[in-house]
Design a protein around this motif. Sequence first.
Motif, PDB file in Angstrom:
ATOM      1  N   ALA A  18     -22.829  29.782  75.016  1.00 42.06           N
ATOM      2  CA  ALA A  18     -23.103  28.471  74.422  1.00 42.06           C
ATOM      3  C   ALA A  18     -22.350  28.322  73.104  1.00 42.06           C
ATOM      4  O   ALA A  18     -21.686  27.312  72.851  1.00 42.06           O
ATOM      5  N   GLN A  19     -22.430  29.357  72.291  1.00 39.37           N
ATOM      6  CA  GLN A  19     -21.742  29.349  71.002  1.00 39.37           C
ATOM      7  C   GLN A  19     -20.238  29.188  71.204  1.00 39.37           C
ATOM      8  O   GLN A  19     -19.578  28.394  70.535  1.00 39.37           O
ATOM      9  N   PHE A  20     -19.715  29.924  72.189  1.00 34.88           N
ATOM     10  CA  PHE A  20     -18.283  29.905  72.464  1.00 34.88           C
ATOM     11  C   PHE A  20     -17.841  28.518  72.950  1.00 34.88           C
ATOM     12  O   PHE A  20     -16.799  28.005  72.548  1.00 34.88           O
ATOM     13  N   ILE A  21     -18.647  27.917  73.811  1.00 28.94           N
ATOM     14  CA  ILE A  21     -18.318  26.590  74.355  1.00 28.94           C
ATOM     15  C   ILE A  21     -18.246  25.568  73.237  1.00 28.94           C
ATOM     16  O   ILE A  21     -17.326  24.759  73.162  1.00 28.94           O
ATOM     17  N   LYS A  22     -19.225  25.645  72.364  1.00 28.32           N
ATOM     18  CA  LYS A  22     -19.291  24.712  71.244  1.00 28.32           C
ATOM     19  C   LYS A  22     -17.991  24.733  70.443  1.00 28.32           C
ATOM     20  O   LYS A  22     -17.463  23.701  70.055  1.00 28.32           O
ATOM     21  N   GLU A  23     -17.455  25.935  70.240  1.00 27.33           N
ATOM     22  CA  GLU A  23     -16.291  26.067  69.364  1.00 27.33           C
ATOM     23  C   GLU A  23     -14.952  25.952  70.076  1.00 27.33           C
ATOM     24  O   GLU A  23     -13.950  25.612  69.459  1.00 27.33           O
ATOM     25  N   ASN A  24     -14.930  26.281  71.383  1.00 22.47           N
ATOM     26  CA  ASN A  24     -13.616  26.431  72.023  1.00 22.47           C
ATOM     27  C   ASN A  24     -13.360  25.639  73.295  1.00 22.47           C
ATOM     28  O   ASN A  24     -12.222  25.566  73.733  1.00 22.47           O
ATOM     29  N   ILE A  25     -14.383  25.115  73.942  1.00 20.89           N
ATOM     30  CA  ILE A  25     -14.159  24.523  75.263  1.00 20.89           C
ATOM     31  C   ILE A  25     -14.215  22.995  75.194  1.00 20.89           C
ATOM     32  O   ILE A  25     -15.187  22.427  74.702  1.00 20.89           O
ATOM     33  N   THR A  26     -13.140  22.349  75.699  1.00 18.18           N
ATOM     34  CA  THR A  26     -13.092  20.890  75.673  1.00 18.18           C
ATOM     35  C   THR A  26     -13.427  20.299  77.047  1.00 18.18           C
ATOM     36  O   THR A  26     -13.777  19.141  77.153  1.00 18.18           O
ATOM     37  N   LYS A  27     -13.298  21.101  78.120  1.00 16.07           N
ATOM     38  CA  LYS A  27     -13.582  20.589  79.460  1.00 16.07           C
ATOM     39  C   LYS A  27     -15.091  20.485  79.673  1.00 16.07           C
ATOM     40  O   LYS A  27     -15.854  21.250  79.078  1.00 16.07           O
ATOM     41  N   PRO A  28     -15.534  19.551  80.514  1.00 15.77           N
ATOM     42  CA  PRO A  28     -16.972  19.441  80.760  1.00 15.77           C
ATOM     43  C   PRO A  28     -17.547  20.704  81.407  1.00 15.77           C
ATOM     44  O   PRO A  28     -16.908  21.307  82.272  1.00 15.77           O
ATOM     45  N   VAL A  29     -18.739  21.092  80.957  1.00 10.31           N
ATOM     46  CA  VAL A  29     -19.415  22.264  81.525  1.00 10.31           C
ATOM     47  C   VAL A  29     -20.793  21.831  82.033  1.00 10.31           C
ATOM     48  O   VAL A  29     -21.529  21.139  81.322  1.00 10.31           O
ATOM     49  N   VAL A  30     -21.105  22.235  83.274  1.00 11.65           N
ATOM     50  CA  VAL A  30     -22.429  21.989  83.847  1.00 11.65           C
ATOM     51  C   VAL A  30     -23.098  23.350  84.020  1.00 11.65           C
ATOM     52  O   VAL A  30     -22.479  24.282  84.537  1.00 11.65           O
ATOM     53  N   ALA A  31     -24.345  23.483  83.571  1.00 18.89           N
ATOM     54  CA  ALA A  31     -24.993  24.798  83.659  1.00 18.89           C
ATOM     55  C   ALA A  31     -26.361  24.731  84.312  1.00 18.89           C
ATOM     56  O   ALA A  31     -27.084  23.735  84.185  1.00 18.89           O
TER      57      ALA A  31
END
Lengths: 290, 391
Positions: free
Chosen positions: A219-232
């Motif tokens: 979650a932390q990593f997504i917040k800082e680095n991922i621009t593509k949509p993520v579904v969890a």
Amino acid sequence: MSILVNKDTKVIVQGFTGKEGTFHAEQCLAYGTKIVGGVTPNKGGQEHLGLPVFNTVNDAVKSTGATVSMIFVPPAFVGDAVMEAAEAGIELAVVITEGAPVRDMQMAKAYATKKGMKTIGPNCPGIITAEECKIGIMPGNIFKKGNIGLISKSGTLTYEGANQVCKEGFGISTAVGIGGDPIIGLSYKQLLPMFEADPETKAIVMIGEIGGDLEIQAAQFIKENITKPVVAFIAGQTAPKGKRMGHAGAIVSGSAGTAAEKMEALKAAGVTVVVSPAEIGKAVKEALSK
Amino acid sequence: MNIHEYQAKQIFAKYGVPTPRGIIANTPEEALINAKELGGNIWVVKAQIHAGGRGLGGGVKLARSLDEVKTLASEIIGMTLVTHQTGPEGKLVQKVYIEEGADIKDELYLGVVLDRAKEMPIIMASTEGGMEIEKVAHDTPEKIIKVAVDPAIGFQGFHGRELVFGLGITNPDEQKKLINFASKLYKVYMDNDAEMIEINPLIKTGSGDFLALDGKMGFDDSALGRHPDIEAMRDLSEEDPDEREASQYGLSYVSLDGEIGCMVNGAGLAMGTMDTINYMGGTPANFLDVGGKANAETVAKGFEIILKNPNVKAIFVNIFGGIVRCDRIANGILEATNLVDVHVPVIVRLDGTNATEAIEILRNANIPNIIPAIDLADGAAKAVKAAKGEK
């Protein structure tokens, strides 16, 4: 494009001539995976499934130029097999075997990291780049080619997730079952940036479970680095709190590893979190139509 | 797999980890004999169950005379001990450990466990022994000293120094004793493929010695094959009989308090199925993972175990076959209907490997109780309805 493996990836099988190794190697070959040989000690020089068998991974790599190994050896030999692959210069080991002792995996993972070898698993369905390369035990036919990357701790939820994505008219770029053992190879945090960098992948499905804190880190990593949509989806919202003896596990991770905690962290990171795996397909559709 | 305190202390003793002397007793008479053999004038009578919090629950008592040892042992043996780790139903005490009294000056905490993030064992120590250590970790994390040990180099002197200075131990003799203690405990952990060791409290005596007053150990089930001595310590009475029966058939079963029995392949999908039932307004009666080697026999066994639970009003079979072949599951369902009285509606969703054949098998059998479902959502919705008695 895809991540880690594609139609040109050369694969060997450790534990090639055993029952499981044989059955799944056949399935992978039928899917189109470029399996170039296998390793079973004392069977070097023989032929199996029309492919050469070697005594050691070193021999196999030298003769075939394989870069990936799919590991089916019995649990007690997994640590040894992973280290042998790392020593022989394999770039990615996909460990399917269930029940490898944790202590062995600690040693093997540390050695693999030192040698620059990536590992997937153990106790996982493997990795599949749809319609190109299947390295593992998943039913290949449910993975239609497309633009969704998938990462899952659970084997059968990998299938459920992929099936739903495909039923909604989308498809899979690469799907990775990372396994849920205490020590695993590649995790969300290493795979997410690969999907982020892959031009073919437009959105990412991430399936987690209760226990540990890999999803919190993700979650932390997504917040800082991922621009593509993520579904969890996080499995285990209704799982009972296990009866346990000590407290040590909870203190180490500093969190209880509950589904609620993980879902909260992912939501806060901008991830679309669904409460049932039956909602994954729809959520992907919505995320991509935004 | 977990073991009792007295068994953990047997292992400690083998490695020279100091503990008070003690003898296990199955009856009050044995307790008395043991206390006499230990000698002295103060003893501790300790209930042996696989759970923490025994002292607070009334399972650990001090005896100041031989008569008192016998009285306390007869009170504790046969009691149902409820602690914060047993669940409200508690656990039946069948054995007591009779231990010599110890001269307690300080109470510390020492544990060894795998740090999943660091991927190596970590030794944890605290001066706040005897307390609820999770509370200490939460309220005053600075009071927990954590030292990771890379198995490639093993326990070194610096690991020990990190521990003793972290704990504020300044007496060189005591430093040496505690470092020695920790190094032996690390060896116990590694040699035996332990999952966790916890000593709470680890005491310092008036003469500056360190003793493990308690001992909890859990082991990596995957490694038990190479430790027959530890496997032999398994206490079957500590395990749920249904869960144990299930595991003999390769099934993983946990009973819950809802109404919808679940039979699923894979732990993740099994939990996801329970979550979906819950989301749709139903309640799961169990977690059941049929595993990767499911066949007709194991499926039939699964039905039998699920149906033992009188609260079950419907069963949802949710299979996404990868290694598991759906046709085998379908045959298992048919076999189950022959072997056991399946008196509740069974909602069946089969997808993946050989699903088409499986659906055909079930259709041809034409059993009125079996309701097919097309996917997870459909199956869960039908199961919730069926459990409520709706069609």
